[in-house]
Design a protein around this motif. Structure first.
Motif, PDB file in Angstrom:
ATOM      1  N   LEU A 218      39.706  39.688  31.500  1.00 51.52           N
ATOM      2  CA  LEU A 218      40.842  38.768  31.405  1.00 51.52           C
ATOM      3  C   LEU A 218      41.976  39.187  32.342  1.00 51.52           C
ATOM      4  CD1 LEU A 218      40.890  38.211  27.540  1.00 51.52           C
ATOM      5  CD2 LEU A 218      40.140  36.610  29.286  1.00 51.52           C
ATOM      6  N   LEU A 219      42.237  40.490  32.442  1.00 54.49           N
ATOM      7  CA  LEU A 219      43.295  40.964  33.341  1.00 54.49           C
ATOM      8  C   LEU A 219      42.963  40.648  34.783  1.00 54.49           C
ATOM      9  CD1 LEU A 219      45.888  42.563  33.844  1.00 54.49           C
ATOM     10  CD2 LEU A 219      44.505  44.666  33.838  1.00 54.49           C
ATOM     11  N   LEU A 220      41.724  40.883  35.170  1.00 56.49           N
ATOM     12  CA  LEU A 220      41.315  40.611  36.547  1.00 56.49           C
ATOM     13  C   LEU A 220      41.354  39.115  36.847  1.00 56.49           C
ATOM     14  CD1 LEU A 220      40.354  42.152  39.027  1.00 56.49           C
ATOM     15  CD2 LEU A 220      38.007  41.871  38.230  1.00 56.49           C
ATOM     16  N   ALA A 221      40.870  38.295  35.901  1.00 58.97           N
ATOM     17  CA  ALA A 221      40.860  36.844  36.112  1.00 58.97           C
ATOM     18  C   ALA A 221      42.277  36.294  36.228  1.00 58.97           C
ATOM     19  CB  ALA A 221      40.114  36.170  34.964  1.00 58.97           C
ATOM     20  N   GLU A 222      43.186  36.769  35.383  1.00 60.65           N
ATOM     21  CA  GLU A 222      44.567  36.277  35.422  1.00 60.65           C
ATOM     22  C   GLU A 222      45.239  36.657  36.732  1.00 60.65           C
ATOM     23  OE1 GLU A 222      47.929  34.261  34.270  1.00 60.65           O
ATOM     24  OE2 GLU A 222      45.898  34.232  33.416  1.00 60.65           O
ATOM     25  N   THR A 223      45.033  37.896  37.190  1.00 65.58           N
ATOM     26  CA  THR A 223      45.634  38.321  38.451  1.00 65.58           C
ATOM     27  C   THR A 223      45.090  37.509  39.618  1.00 65.58           C
ATOM     28  OG1 THR A 223      45.815  40.560  37.551  1.00 65.58           O
ATOM     29  CG2 THR A 223      46.084  40.313  39.917  1.00 65.58           C
ATOM     30  N   LEU A 224      43.792  37.254  39.608  1.00 71.49           N
ATOM     31  CA  LEU A 224      43.198  36.442  40.667  1.00 71.49           C
ATOM     32  C   LEU A 224      43.713  35.015  40.644  1.00 71.49           C
ATOM     33  CD1 LEU A 224      39.505  37.632  40.670  1.00 71.49           C
ATOM     34  CD2 LEU A 224      40.984  37.516  42.666  1.00 71.49           C
ATOM     35  N   PHE A 225      43.876  34.476  39.442  1.00 69.84           N
ATOM     36  CA  PHE A 225      44.370  33.106  39.325  1.00 69.84           C
ATOM     37  C   PHE A 225      45.773  32.988  39.918  1.00 69.84           C
ATOM     38  CE2 PHE A 225      46.233  29.486  37.053  1.00 69.84           C
ATOM     39  CZ  PHE A 225      45.256  28.517  37.284  1.00 69.84           C
ATOM     40  N   GLU A 226      46.563  34.044  39.756  1.00 67.19           N
ATOM     41  CA  GLU A 226      47.938  34.016  40.264  1.00 67.19           C
ATOM     42  C   GLU A 226      47.999  34.233  41.767  1.00 67.19           C
ATOM     43  OE1 GLU A 226      49.965  37.003  38.078  1.00 67.19           O
ATOM     44  OE2 GLU A 226      50.079  35.824  36.219  1.00 67.19           O
ATOM     45  N   GLY A 228      44.964  35.051  44.010  1.00 71.65           N
ATOM     46  CA  GLY A 228      43.785  34.682  44.778  1.00 71.65           C
ATOM     47  C   GLY A 228      43.355  35.743  45.774  1.00 71.65           C
ATOM     48  N   ASP A 229      43.954  36.945  45.695  1.00 73.77           N
ATOM     49  CA  ASP A 229      43.688  37.989  46.679  1.00 73.77           C
ATOM     50  C   ASP A 229      42.852  39.107  46.044  1.00 73.77           C
ATOM     51  OD1 ASP A 229      44.561  39.197  49.420  1.00 73.77           O
ATOM     52  OD2 ASP A 229      44.878  40.802  47.957  1.00 73.77           O
ATOM     53  N   VAL A 230      41.726  39.438  46.661  1.00 72.73           N
ATOM     54  CA  VAL A 230      40.812  40.433  46.106  1.00 72.73           C
ATOM     55  C   VAL A 230      41.457  41.809  46.054  1.00 72.73           C
ATOM     56  CG1 VAL A 230      38.621  41.634  46.468  1.00 72.73           C
ATOM     57  CG2 VAL A 230      38.763  39.165  46.822  1.00 72.73           C
ATOM     58  N   ARG A 231      42.039  42.245  47.159  1.00 71.86           N
ATOM     59  CA  ARG A 231      42.625  43.595  47.211  1.00 71.86           C
ATOM     60  C   ARG A 231      43.749  43.732  46.193  1.00 71.86           C
ATOM     61  NH1 ARG A 231      43.172  43.837  52.123  1.00 71.86           N
ATOM     62  NH2 ARG A 231      41.664  45.400  52.791  1.00 71.86           N
ATOM     63  N   ASN A 232      44.609  42.734  46.087  1.00 72.78           N
ATOM     64  CA  ASN A 232      45.729  42.784  45.145  1.00 72.78           C
ATOM     65  C   ASN A 232      45.236  42.851  43.706  1.00 72.78           C
ATOM     66  OD1 ASN A 232      47.628  41.128  43.222  1.00 72.78           O
ATOM     67  ND2 ASN A 232      48.962  41.927  44.835  1.00 72.78           N
TER      68      ASN A 232
END
Length: 632
Positions: A218-226, A228-232
């Motif tokens: 969930l943490l990874l999905a939420e960060t990606l949703f915000e 969209g950057d893999v490294r970030n």
């Protein structure tokens, strides 16, 4: 009853032999006694003979009765009891299909106890079967609920990429029970039609590892949703993992795919890199990006490659790399060979990976996530029909075929079908009320973000919707209920000032496949079947009720209750689809029965689209066999 006064006399201790024999024979669960090293059957009660499917069991080796491979487990347990003189219980043994005359899956606990001869030597084994199928069913339901809570219950359906997942849990070597570990997966649609694909493995086994994996996902999905950057995204999760023990040293493989151009950017945080299945069926492993497991504080490293049209990127959880012939080494990649069907879908590739690498009883969880870049998007739906019942049938058939091509869930197909039927029926009944019948157009498009847009248009005249009443005014209301959003525009159908366009939106999804998740089949569209029984009458319906057969439905109800003279029960338990036309029939029948002092008794299944429609229409109903009123 007679017997000797000697306490050592079996008659004194056991009672009448005939009564004891009848009691053994009549036990409701299978009991068998096997004798000697050959495990020859010395006694078997009626329940065991039924289980074995034969009466001539005496003197037959147990191995002849128990088919392989299921029976091997019990044979080994029997030998263990003979060798150690200690009792053994085999938990939740899967009964071979067809045993005991059953056709479904059943489980038993098998209790094996040693028996001694007059000299105290172990000469036989008493084997008792206790049915625990209900216990297994309840646990599976609980596992399924947990599975839905901790792992994504759905995958996005996108126009340019075909996504699938297969997931299986570990099996305990002793009991065969499934044990959830820390493997996880997810697929998240991002802005611009891109999609994030991720798998990972949290340390440990059991519920704690599964919960930790869920938090990480969930943490990874939420960060990606915000962003969209893999490294970030990996960097943020790595920072959290350095402070949270339960996810420290977890591994992850994250990839973001732009299906329009084919750009695939990925990071392997201590995890095996993705695999590529080419359009010709060959396979290769990508190079790991070089990042360590989470929680180390090292800056994430990413790699970018291009996924060609027709190619599939496959992400696997860590346990697959531990199996012989794995595909994370050059040797493993060569061992994989090619797929038999170069046109394999993402789901076929996932299934093949599970079957090839997992085998029976894997030592750990395995998740395989595949995303196939389509060579071209599935064409939009365009259907123009005459505003009639026959036209409605054409629309439903075309829509069902198109949704099946998209690969969305059965729930989405059924809900979109309900909404479309209501909108097309609305146009048929109201748009051309004072003029010759015209046409109705239906257009469907799957947007890049996975949202279905369905446009229903006519060239007729707009009628102000009536308030939901006894027999009308519910079409738009029901359509809104089964969609995410609905918009009505007047005078905009192909430039016609009198036309009406209704636009609905619905995000489409599909369910991942797992060893815990019940398999679902394609939504069928059976015809309406009706049966009338008894007096007062009960009309049992099955199949679908819509505009095309609502008059036949009404005629059966009217004939069964003699126009309202008799009370009427309508069993809708087996009805898979109930359109507004069917609701209108029920509302009108309810009014007719009330006029004669009777009530309409409706039976329906709980948690189904039919129940939702009945509730929306204000029609009281009850579950079949339960007198409690479950309606409003």
């Amino acid at each position: 009853m007679t017997g000797s006064g000697d306490p050592a006399d079996p008659m004194r201790r056991i009672g009448d032999h005939e009564i004891a024999r009848e009691g053994f024979e009549g036990l409701p669960y299978p009991v068998v006694i096997v004798h000697g090293s050959a495990h020859l059957i010395a006694a078997a009660n009626a329940a065991y003979r039924c289980f074995a499917g034969r009466d001539d069991l005496l003197g037959v080796p147990l191995g002849e009765v128990l088919p392989s491979p299921q029976g091997q487990r019990l044979l080994e347990a029997t030998q263990q009891v003979m060798s150690t003189a200690e009792s053994v219980t085999v938990r939740e043994w899967l009964v071979p299909r067809g045993a005991s005359g059953g056709t479904g899956e059943s489980f038993v606990d098998v209790d094996l106890r040693p028996r001694r001869d007059d000299q105290g030597r172990i000469d036989s084994v008493l084997i008792v079967h206790i049915d625990v199928s209900e216990r297994v069913r309840r646990r599976r339901e609980a596992d399924f609920a947990l599975d839905q809570a901790l792992l994504p219950a759905e995958l996005p359906v996108l126009p340019l990429v075909d996504i699938a997942v297969q997931y299986t849990t570990a099996h305990d070597g002793e009991s065969g029970e499934q044990e959830r570990g820390g493997d996880w997966f997810d697929a998240v649609p991002l802005a611009g039609g891109r999609v994030a694909l991720m798998v990972g493995d949290s340390p440990g086994q059991g519920l704690g590892a599964a919960v930790a994996a869920s938090h990480l996902r969930l943490l990874l999905a939420e960060t990606l949703f915000e962003t969209g950057d893999v490294r970030n995204a990996v960097g943020k999760v790595d920072s959290v993992a350095s402070r949270v023990r339960t996810i420290r040293t977890a591994t992850v493989c994250l990839a973001v795919l732009d299906p329009a151009g084919g750009e695939l950017t990925y990071c392997t945080g201590g995890h095996p890199p993705p695999l590529i299945v080419s359009a010709d069926g060959s396979r290769r492993s990508l190079v790991a990006s070089g990042s360590p497991p989470l929680g180390t504080g090292c800056p994430p490293l990413v790699t970018t490659v291009r996924l060609e049209p027709g190619e599939t990127v496959v992400l696997c959880t860590g346990n697959i790399r531990d199996l012989p012939g794995n595909a994370t080494t050059p040797e493993g990649t060569a061992a994989m060979g090619t797929v038999e069907d170069p046109e394999s879908t993402a789901e076929q590739i996932c299934r093949e990976a599970i079957e090839r690498f997992a085998g029976p009883g894997p030592d750990g969880d395995i998740a395989v996530l595949a995303a196939r870049r389509r060579e071209e998007a599935i064409p939009p739906l365009r259907c123009d029909v005459v505003a009639s019942a026959a036209g409605l049938s054409e629309v439903r058939t075309a829509l069902a075929d198109w949704l099946a091509q998209l690969g969305c869930s059965d729930a989405d197909r059924q809900d979109v079908d309900v909404a479309a039927v209501e909108l097309v029926t609305n146009a048929i009944e109201h748009a051309y009320r004072d003029r010759a019948a015209g046409t109705v157009s239906v257009e469907g498009t799957l947007e890049v973000d996975g949202v279905l847009t369905l446009v229903v248009g006519d060239h007729g005249q707009w009628q102000v919707p009536a308030a939901p009443g006894a027999a009308g005014g519910r079409g738009l209301w029901i359509a809104r209920t089964f969609t995410d959003a609905l918009d009505i525009r007047h005078g905009q159908s192909d430039g016609d000032e009198d036309g009406t366009v209704v636009i609905l939106h619905r995000r489409l999804r599909r369910a991942p496949r797992s060893s815990l998740r019940p398999e679902r089949t394609r939504l069928d569209m059976p015809e309406l079947r009706l049966r009338v029984d008894g007096l007062p009458p009960t009309v049992t319906a099955s199949g679908e009720v819509d505009t095309t057969n609502s008059q036949r439905f009404a005629d059966h109800l009217d004939g069964a209750c003699r126009g309202g003279l008799h009370p009427l029960t309508v069993d809708l338990t087996a009805v898979e689809f109930l359109a507004r036309a069917g609701v209108r029939v029920l509302l009108e029948m309810r009014e007719r029965l009330v006029a004669y002092g009777h009530e309409l008794d409706l039976l329906a299944s709980e948690d189904t689209p039919v129940q939702e429609v009945l509730d929306l229409a204000g029609l009281a109903w009850r579950p079949n066999g339960n007198s409690t009123n479950a309606g409003t």
